[in-house]
Write an enzyme that holds these catalytic residues in place. Structure first.
Site, PDB file in Angstrom:
ATOM      1  NE  ARG A 181      54.950  30.449  60.900  1.00  0.00           N
ATOM      2  CZ  ARG A 181      55.992  31.303  60.847  1.00  0.00           C
ATOM      3  NH1 ARG A 181      56.635  31.644  61.936  1.00  0.00           N
ATOM      4  NH2 ARG A 181      56.376  31.789  59.706  1.00  0.00           N
TER       5      ARG A 181
ATOM      6  CE  LYS B 203      54.838  36.500  60.357  1.00  0.00           C
ATOM      7  NZ  LYS B 203      54.897  36.229  58.904  1.00  0.00           N
TER       8      LYS B 203
ATOM      9  NE  ARG C  53      62.585  37.449  54.089  1.00  0.00           N
ATOM     10  CZ  ARG C  53      61.557  36.979  54.815  1.00  0.00           C
ATOM     11  NH1 ARG C  53      60.990  37.752  55.713  1.00  0.00           N
ATOM     12  NH2 ARG C  53      61.107  35.757  54.640  1.00  0.00           N
TER      13      ARG C  53
ATOM     14  NE  ARG D 146      59.150  30.743  54.418  1.00  0.00           N
ATOM     15  CZ  ARG D 146      59.702  31.904  54.059  1.00  0.00           C
ATOM     16  NH1 ARG D 146      60.449  31.993  52.987  1.00  0.00           N
ATOM     17  NH2 ARG D 146      59.523  32.962  54.790  1.00  0.00           N
TER      18      ARG D 146
ATOM     19  NE  ARG E  94      64.205  33.881  56.102  1.00  0.00           N
ATOM     20  CZ  ARG E  94      63.061  34.055  56.743  1.00  0.00           C
ATOM     21  NH1 ARG E  94      62.826  35.167  57.381  1.00  0.00           N
ATOM     22  NH2 ARG E  94      62.160  33.096  56.758  1.00  0.00           N
TER      23      ARG E  94
HETATM   24  P1  AMP Z   1      59.769  33.025  59.873  1.00  0.00           P
HETATM   25  O1  AMP Z   1      61.051  33.761  60.000  1.00  0.00           O
HETATM   26  O2  AMP Z   1      58.769  33.397  60.939  1.00  0.00           O
HETATM   27  O3  AMP Z   1      59.166  33.084  58.496  1.00  0.00           O
HETATM   28  O4  AMP Z   1      60.102  31.480  60.136  1.00  0.00           O
HETATM   29  C1  AMP Z   1      61.030  30.785  59.336  1.00  0.00           C
HETATM   30  C2  AMP Z   1      60.843  29.286  59.503  1.00  0.00           C
HETATM   31  O5  AMP Z   1      61.063  28.913  60.868  1.00  0.00           O
HETATM   32  C3  AMP Z   1      59.452  28.772  59.170  1.00  0.00           C
HETATM   33  O6  AMP Z   1      59.269  28.545  57.781  1.00  0.00           O
HETATM   34  C4  AMP Z   1      59.422  27.476  59.974  1.00  0.00           C
HETATM   35  O7  AMP Z   1      60.192  26.454  59.360  1.00  0.00           O
HETATM   36  C5  AMP Z   1      60.151  27.889  61.255  1.00  0.00           C
HETATM   37  N1  AMP Z   1      59.206  28.440  62.242  1.00  0.00           N
HETATM   38  C6  AMP Z   1      59.166  29.711  62.704  1.00  0.00           C
HETATM   39  N2  AMP Z   1      58.160  29.862  63.597  1.00  0.00           N
HETATM   40  C7  AMP Z   1      57.548  28.652  63.689  1.00  0.00           C
HETATM   41  C8  AMP Z   1      56.428  28.169  64.417  1.00  0.00           C
HETATM   42  N3  AMP Z   1      55.723  28.958  65.242  1.00  0.00           N
HETATM   43  N4  AMP Z   1      56.105  26.861  64.265  1.00  0.00           N
HETATM   44  C9  AMP Z   1      56.803  26.042  63.463  1.00  0.00           C
HETATM   45  N5  AMP Z   1      57.838  26.441  62.712  1.00  0.00           N
HETATM   46  C10 AMP Z   1      58.223  27.739  62.823  1.00  0.00           C
END
Ligand code: AMP
Length: 192
Positions: free
Chosen positions: A89, A14, A128, A145, A134
């Site tokens: 989400r 994404k 990654r 996740r 990360r």
């Molecule tokens: P991502 O980089 O999109 O995979 O997001 C990393 C982490 O940020 C996720 O595992 C959540 O802990 C938090 N996060 C990101 N976007 C959201 C969202 N829309 N709602 C809740 N938590 C989020």
């Protein structure tokens, strides 16, 4: 006007596609994950609240996430549209986005679902973890996740499909190839 959402499991690509599409359409790519990571790095109050959720692979509470997106979408750079990467989400976040759009008399052009099979996703995330370090790319957290995604986010896909907004794109392959697939799918949707 282009208002787009990108939805898909962790590791589907994404973030990579969001930056490509942002260039193609001249709209900001807004990643809630990136915004949270930036806040964690700078130890802001939001970052301090979000960190423990992120580290365990859980979602940050809707109240915090919704406020962040509501504020971000008011930014003048969203005047010609935006691409949300990783939001909404949860069902509650869909409701919030619906009301933000209603208040601005706007609607979504499309919800892009990026698909990827889980073996490939695990491989990508492991890569990654090495490349970007990360803290939530460890095996246990990755598994959590994915479970959280299946439970809370996958159902949103059915809902957007029922609204007729969804386009499904195979996320496997070269980066540019996937971007082209998305552009074609968007064109096809516009013509239908
Ligand atoms: P991502 O980089 O999109 O995979 O997001 C990393 C982490 O940020 C996720 O595992 C959540 O802990 C938090 N996060 C990101 N976007 C959201 C969202 N829309 N709602 C809740 N938590 C989020």
């Amino acid at each position: 006007m282009m208002r787009l959402l990108l939805i898909g499991p962790p590791g589907a690509g994404k973030g990579t596609q969001a930056s490509k599409l942002s260039e193609v359409f001249g709209i900001p790519a807004i990643s809630t994950g990136d915004i949270f990571r930036e806040n964690v790095k700078n130890q802001t109050p939001l970052g301090l609240e979000a960190k423990s959720f992120m580290d365990s692979g859980a979602y940050v509470p809707d109240s915090l996430t919704n406020k962040l997106v509501r504020d971000r979408l008011k930014n003048p750079d969203c005047a010609n549209g935006f691409l949300l990467d990783g939001y909404p989400r949860t069902a509650d976040q869909v409701d919030e986005l619906d009301s933000i759009l209603k208040e601005t008399n706007g609607s979504l052009e499309a919800v892009i679902q990026l698909t990827a099979d889980s073996d490939e996703v695990v491989k990508r995330l492991a890569r990654r973890a090495i490349e970007q370090g990360r803290s939530d790319d460890t095996e246990d957290v990755i598994r959590n996740r994915m479970a959280v995604y299946e439970k809370q986010t996958a159902p949103l896909i059915t809902m957007y499909a029922a609204r007729g907004s969804l386009i499904m794109v195979d996320g496997l392959g070269e980066i540019d190839e996937v971007t082209s697939r998305i552009k074609e799918a968007l064109n096809a949707k516009n013509q239908s």
